[in-house]
Enzyme design. Structure first.
Site, PDB file in Angstrom:
ATOM      1  N   SER A 185       0.869  -1.224   0.014  1.00 25.19           N
ATOM      2  CA  SER A 185       0.206  -0.023   0.097  1.00 25.19           C
ATOM      3  C   SER A 185       0.768   1.261   0.153  1.00 25.19           C
ATOM      4  CB  SER A 185      -0.891   0.000   1.239  1.00 25.19           C
ATOM      5  OG  SER A 185      -1.359   1.292   1.152  1.00 25.19           O
ATOM      6  N   TYR A 198      -1.397  -0.889  10.220  1.00 29.64           N
ATOM      7  CA  TYR A 198      -1.604  -1.081   9.235  1.00 29.64           C
ATOM      8  C   TYR A 198      -0.426  -0.458   8.105  1.00 29.64           C
ATOM      9  CZ  TYR A 198      -3.251  -1.278   4.223  1.00 29.64           C
ATOM     10  OH  TYR A 198      -3.925  -1.519   2.775  1.00 29.64           O
TER      11      TYR A 198
END
Length: 310
Positions: A185, A198
């Site tokens: 990401s 995350y």
């Protein structure tokens, strides 16, 4: 002294020009992928017979399963959502004629890999897409405000990539060919507040991918980190698509054209441009309390105005 300053700024100007040229050429890769380095239609199939996709029941994983089947691969779908995988598998087999194998597994657990390895035994794995992942909390929040699901997230986002890569890489090394795509990401490219765990897990995925590519590129294996920004998936609550937020299908089709273009890719031109812009913002701005509070306020307001997204 004046001459020294002149030389300094001359060198600085040259370095800046080289940096901008590098960015320009990166954009050209997305604008003209076929002119840059066209991939033959047989490229993906030449890696091996089967493509293994984790988190394949929906979103980006589903899109990779469909697109790789369209490009000639037989597909192994791995996810905990059996019914969704069965629906996608039937769609793939009917539309492409490719074989599809389903493995049900919950990647938040760490006792699943013996079953997966046994199910993959005898298959020539040419492509592995480590796509499965989860957020610490569906909504942005500070670390202690979210649930205590750290082990689940680490198993899903980190352990899965390591374990699945180890399985596939063994036979790829023997055959001296293969492709591993680790879906990371853009939030892993900088320490991202309100998504701390995350962000950290995706930073691991990106670093892990780049280190492995350095180790195994001489053996004919491609290992690439894919670091998108917005993609409309269940994880992002099916955000409306626009020039930045891509549908899974559009993003996957574009990102697959970039697999030979380095050890990391944003996957599409819009995300490459956005990444370039965000990289120019000083980290202290992103990390400021005022920016965090404003982001939380804006998100809260948006949820009240669009309760269907909750």
């Amino acid at each position: 002294m004046e001459l020294l300053f002149q030389q300094f700024f001359t060198v600085l100007g040259i370095l800046l020009c080289l940096y901008l040229m590098l960015k320009f050429f990166r954009f050209l890769k997305y604008l003209f992928p076929r002119l840059w380095k066209a991939l033959p239609r047989s490229f993906f199939r030449s890696m091996g017979e089967w493509a293994v996709v984790t988190g394949a029941g929906d979103g980006i994983g589903k899109a990779y399963s469909i697109e790789l089947a369209n490009r000639g691969m037989d597909i192994v779908m791995i996810s905990r959502t059996l019914e969704k995988m069965q629906t996608v598998a039937a769609e793939i087999e009917q539309s492409t004629g490719r074989n599809v194998k389903i493995i049900q597994a919950d990647f938040t657990r760490d006792n699943i890999y013996e079953h997966i390895e046994e199910s993959l035994r005898g298959l020539e794995i040419g492509i592995l897409v480590n796509n499965v992942g989860m957020l610490h909390n569906p909504d942005p929040c500070r670390f202690l405000s979210g649930p205590d699901n750290d082990k689940n997230l680490i198993n899903c986002n980190i352990t899965s990539a390591v374990k699945m890569t180890r399985m596939a890489l063994k036979q790829m090394e023997q055959r001296k060919r293969g492709l591993i795509l680790n879906i990371s990401s853009a939030f892993g490219s900088f320490p991202c507040p309100l998504y701390a765990i995350y962000s950290a897990s995706k930073a691991f995925v990106t670093t892990f991918s780049k280190a492995l590519q350095a180790e195994y590129k001489s053996k004919g294996i491609i290992i690439q980190a894919v670091t998108p920004y917005g993609v409309s998936t269940p994880m992002t609550k099916h955000q409306n698509t626009d020039i930045v937020t891509k549908s899974p299908g559009d993003f996957v089709r574009q990102s697959l054209n970039c697999v030979t273009q380095g050890d990391e890719t944003f996957g599409c031109l819009a995300h490459e441009i956005l990444g370039c812009i965000i990289s120019c913002i000083p980290l202290w701005v992103i990390h400021s309390t005022a920016v965090q509070e404003q982001f939380l306020l804006r998100f809260s307001t948006e949820m009240k105005e669009n309760p269907k997204r909750m």
